[in-house]
Write a protein that holds these residues in place. Structure first.
Motif, PDB file in Angstrom:
ATOM      1  N   LEU A  31      49.408 -74.870 -37.414  1.00 51.61           N
ATOM      2  CA  LEU A  31      48.002 -75.095 -37.099  1.00 51.61           C
ATOM      3  C   LEU A  31      47.173 -75.227 -38.371  1.00 51.61           C
ATOM      4  O   LEU A  31      47.383 -74.487 -39.342  1.00 51.61           O
ATOM      5  CB  LEU A  31      47.449 -73.941 -36.261  1.00 51.61           C
ATOM      6  CG  LEU A  31      47.988 -73.782 -34.830  1.00 51.61           C
ATOM      7  CD1 LEU A  31      47.458 -72.495 -34.224  1.00 51.61           C
ATOM      8  CD2 LEU A  31      47.594 -74.975 -33.970  1.00 51.61           C
ATOM      9  N   THR A  34      40.937 -73.016 -38.357  1.00 52.11           N
ATOM     10  CA  THR A  34      39.965 -73.333 -37.312  1.00 52.11           C
ATOM     11  C   THR A  34      38.754 -74.051 -37.905  1.00 52.11           C
ATOM     12  O   THR A  34      38.537 -74.034 -39.127  1.00 52.11           O
ATOM     13  CB  THR A  34      39.485 -72.055 -36.613  1.00 52.11           C
ATOM     14  OG1 THR A  34      38.778 -71.244 -37.572  1.00 52.11           O
ATOM     15  CG2 THR A  34      40.661 -71.263 -36.050  1.00 52.11           C
ATOM     16  N   GLU A  35      37.964 -74.679 -37.038  1.00 51.74           N
ATOM     17  CA  GLU A  35      36.751 -75.354 -37.515  1.00 51.74           C
ATOM     18  C   GLU A  35      35.840 -74.381 -38.259  1.00 51.74           C
ATOM     19  O   GLU A  35      35.251 -74.723 -39.289  1.00 51.74           O
ATOM     20  CB  GLU A  35      36.002 -75.985 -36.339  1.00 51.74           C
ATOM     21  CG  GLU A  35      36.642 -77.242 -35.792  1.00 51.74           C
ATOM     22  CD  GLU A  35      35.780 -77.894 -34.718  1.00 51.74           C
ATOM     23  OE1 GLU A  35      34.672 -77.365 -34.450  1.00 51.74           O
ATOM     24  OE2 GLU A  35      36.200 -78.930 -34.163  1.00 51.74           O
ATOM     25  N   LYS A  36      35.734 -73.159 -37.745  1.00 53.98           N
ATOM     26  CA  LYS A  36      34.883 -72.157 -38.391  1.00 53.98           C
ATOM     27  C   LYS A  36      35.402 -71.831 -39.782  1.00 53.98           C
ATOM     28  O   LYS A  36      34.626 -71.710 -40.746  1.00 53.98           O
ATOM     29  CB  LYS A  36      34.830 -70.897 -37.528  1.00 53.98           C
ATOM     30  CG  LYS A  36      33.904 -69.816 -38.071  1.00 53.98           C
ATOM     31  CD  LYS A  36      33.851 -68.629 -37.130  1.00 53.98           C
ATOM     32  CE  LYS A  36      32.908 -67.551 -37.678  1.00 53.98           C
ATOM     33  NZ  LYS A  36      32.846 -66.364 -36.766  1.00 53.98           N
ATOM     34  N   GLU A  37      36.734 -71.680 -39.893  1.00 59.19           N
ATOM     35  CA  GLU A  37      37.324 -71.384 -41.199  1.00 59.19           C
ATOM     36  C   GLU A  37      37.137 -72.547 -42.170  1.00 59.19           C
ATOM     37  O   GLU A  37      36.870 -72.342 -43.366  1.00 59.19           O
ATOM     38  CB  GLU A  37      38.808 -71.059 -41.038  1.00 59.19           C
ATOM     39  CG  GLU A  37      39.070 -69.743 -40.314  1.00 59.19           C
ATOM     40  CD  GLU A  37      40.529 -69.554 -39.927  1.00 59.19           C
ATOM     41  OE1 GLU A  37      40.937 -68.401 -39.740  1.00 59.19           O
ATOM     42  OE2 GLU A  37      41.251 -70.573 -39.801  1.00 59.19           O
ATOM     43  N   ARG A  46      29.793 -77.926 -39.162  1.00 62.26           N
ATOM     44  CA  ARG A  46      30.905 -78.124 -38.232  1.00 62.26           C
ATOM     45  C   ARG A  46      31.065 -79.590 -37.865  1.00 62.26           C
ATOM     46  O   ARG A  46      32.187 -80.073 -37.688  1.00 62.26           O
ATOM     47  CB  ARG A  46      30.688 -77.287 -36.971  1.00 62.26           C
ATOM     48  CG  ARG A  46      31.760 -77.467 -35.915  1.00 62.26           C
ATOM     49  CD  ARG A  46      31.728 -76.384 -34.860  1.00 62.26           C
ATOM     50  NE  ARG A  46      32.188 -75.122 -35.401  1.00 62.26           N
ATOM     51  CZ  ARG A  46      32.430 -74.032 -34.655  1.00 62.26           C
ATOM     52  NH1 ARG A  46      32.236 -74.082 -33.346  1.00 62.26           N
ATOM     53  NH2 ARG A  46      32.840 -72.914 -35.204  1.00 62.26           N
ATOM     54  N   GLN A  50      34.429 -81.804 -38.018  1.00 65.64           N
ATOM     55  CA  GLN A  50      34.928 -82.525 -36.852  1.00 65.64           C
ATOM     56  C   GLN A  50      35.196 -83.986 -37.187  1.00 65.64           C
ATOM     57  O   GLN A  50      36.198 -84.563 -36.748  1.00 65.64           O
ATOM     58  CB  GLN A  50      33.932 -82.415 -35.702  1.00 65.64           C
ATOM     59  CG  GLN A  50      33.873 -81.034 -35.083  1.00 65.64           C
ATOM     60  CD  GLN A  50      32.763 -80.893 -34.059  1.00 65.64           C
ATOM     61  OE1 GLN A  50      31.847 -81.712 -33.999  1.00 65.64           O
ATOM     62  NE2 GLN A  50      32.827 -79.835 -33.252  1.00 65.64           N
ATOM     63  N   ARG A  64      45.039 -82.169 -31.128  1.00 67.62           N
ATOM     64  CA  ARG A  64      44.214 -81.020 -30.764  1.00 67.62           C
ATOM     65  C   ARG A  64      44.425 -80.629 -29.316  1.00 67.62           C
ATOM     66  O   ARG A  64      44.572 -81.499 -28.463  1.00 67.62           O
ATOM     67  CB  ARG A  64      42.739 -81.347 -31.014  1.00 67.62           C
ATOM     68  CG  ARG A  64      42.370 -81.392 -32.477  1.00 67.62           C
ATOM     69  CD  ARG A  64      41.067 -82.116 -32.712  1.00 67.62           C
ATOM     70  NE  ARG A  64      41.205 -83.546 -32.398  1.00 67.62           N
ATOM     71  CZ  ARG A  64      40.245 -84.440 -32.605  1.00 67.62           C
ATOM     72  NH1 ARG A  64      39.099 -84.050 -33.098  1.00 67.62           N
ATOM     73  NH2 ARG A  64      40.428 -85.695 -32.311  1.00 67.62           N
ATOM     74  N   GLY A  69      44.311 -75.101 -30.698  1.00 70.42           N
ATOM     75  CA  GLY A  69      43.916 -75.434 -32.058  1.00 70.42           C
ATOM     76  C   GLY A  69      44.380 -76.826 -32.439  1.00 70.42           C
ATOM     77  O   GLY A  69      44.784 -77.618 -31.595  1.00 70.42           O
ATOM     78  N   THR A  70      44.339 -77.115 -33.729  1.00 69.57           N
ATOM     79  CA  THR A  70      44.740 -78.415 -34.257  1.00 69.57           C
ATOM     80  C   THR A  70      46.096 -78.286 -34.933  1.00 69.57           C
ATOM     81  O   THR A  70      46.241 -77.559 -35.922  1.00 69.57           O
ATOM     82  CB  THR A  70      43.697 -78.938 -35.265  1.00 69.57           C
ATOM     83  OG1 THR A  70      42.424 -79.032 -34.609  1.00 69.57           O
ATOM     84  CG2 THR A  70      44.094 -80.312 -35.793  1.00 69.57           C
TER      85      THR A  70
END
Length: 371
Positions: A31, A34-37, A46, A50, A64, A69-70
């Motif tokens: 993975l 995350t977007e937040k990370e 964000r 994206q 995704r 997750g991605t």
């Protein structure tokens, strides 16, 4: 990040993530953060993250999944090893494909092979290009889940006839003796029919497509039809309604609404106690039609389907027949590696039994409000 660069920030992030994927900072089948990370790592919004990840997804480097997750699925730079296996699929989703790819990837890693994944995105032209690209590398063998039973890529057919290690997955070619691993849909249909009959259902509806070019769906429908048409079978009153004209990859809103209307009309006039959807997409249309009729599952009407992606959307769970993607992947790789080593396999066609996953959307007819 070079904020003085003429390139937009999202392109710079895209290129940086791409480099990290290619140099194994983010290996295949792992993975991304995350977007937040990533927003914290790159100190951007964000939306910028994206856009960067969307570019990676458009090149089939990542995929995704809601609630997961991605996942990294492809590297541009080929590994130095010459032990390369190719995998061609139309795409992957939670309902079918993700666990299959994970299983094949794990089997390749254990055996010391590297896996190169190509996606055709439901395009015959792209499928041909994927096959040619793998042959040009070259790979030692190919695993392929072909698009349609009616379309045979001449080059692929010739390579199979020439004895190249190629294993067909999920959708079996007709008229050609190829190595094949897929689901035993006939056994699954009988198993599902026994479950539904055992619950006391006699008025059954089966929803499928008006045009089927996919051999797996054709086998699935034929298997249920054979079970229901047997003169001594309690489900002999089942009605087959091949009325869905849209497909999940077409994104045709008008056709989608027309299909929901046809399903709704069938349920309203035939009043089945249980309906069966041929795949996850048809099941989603069926659920919407049931909702528009202000009926509840399972008290008013029961729903049975195939290949649910309920792991991502728990609120949409229904009882379904699940293909054993992990076993299909392991078996297919074992068959391919055996053929690469020996130019021979003991069993050229293997069918993997499916299993019913029960989420309570099929109950006894006697317990239903409309029975």
């Amino acid at each position: 990040m070079n904020r003085g660069s003429s390139k937009p920030l999202y392109e710079q992030i895209y290129e940086d993530l791409k480099d990290k994927i290619n140099d194994n900072t983010y290996p295949i089948n792992t993975l991304l953060p995350t977007e937040k990370e990533l927003t914290g790592l790159y100190n951007v919004s964000r939306i910028t993250i994206q856009k960067a990840v969307n570019l990676l997804a458009s090149e089939d480097m990542v995929t995704r999944h809601a609630g997961v997750g991605t996942t990294v699925i492809h590297q541009e730079r080929l590994p130095s090893s010459n032990r390369l296996i190719g995998l061609v699929m139309s795409g992957i989703s939670d309902s079918f494909g993700r666990r299959l790819v994970e299983s094949i990837t794990d089997a390749c890693n254990l055996a010391g092979y590297s896996l190169i994944i190509k996606f055709s995105h439901e395009s015959q032209r792209k499928e041909q290009a994927c096959i040619q690209a793998l042959l040009d590398i070259p790979v030692q063998g190919i695993l392929i889940a072909p698009l349609e039973k009616t379309f045979f890529d001449p080059l692929l057919m010739q390579k199979i006839l020439d004895g190249m290690p190629i294993v067909v997955l999920d959708k079996q070619f007709t008229g050609i003796d190829s190595l094949f691993v897929g689901t035993d849909h006939t056994a699954g249909a009988e198993q599902a029919a026994q479950l539904i009959a055992g619950m006391g259902h006699r008025n059954i509806g089966f929803f499928g497509y008006d045009r089927i070019a996919n051999s797996s769906l054709e086998t699935r429908e034929s298997a249920f039809n054979n079970v229901y048409s047997h003169t001594n079978h309690p489900l002999r009153a089942a009605a087959f309604a091949n009325i869905v004209q849209s497909h999940y990859f077409q994104h045709d809103e008008v056709a989608l609404q027309e299909d929901i209307q046809r399903i709704r009309n069938f349920i309203a006039t035939k009043r089945p106690t249980c309906v069966i959807a041929i795949d996850n997409y048809v099941a989603s249309l069926t659920r919407e039609a049931i909702k528009e009729l202000h009926l509840s599952i399972p008290k008013d009407i029961c729903l049975f389907g195939f290949d649910s992606d309920s792991s991502a959307f728990p609120s949409l769970r229904y009882t379904y027949l699940a293909q054993d993607e992990e076993m299909i992947g392991k078996t297919a790789f074992a068959m391919l590696s055996e053929y690469i080593s020996n130019k021979h396999v003991a069993v050229k066609k293997q069918l993997i039994p499916p299993a019913i996953v029960d989420y309570g959307s099929v109950i006894r007819a006697s317990e239903m409000l409309r029975a």
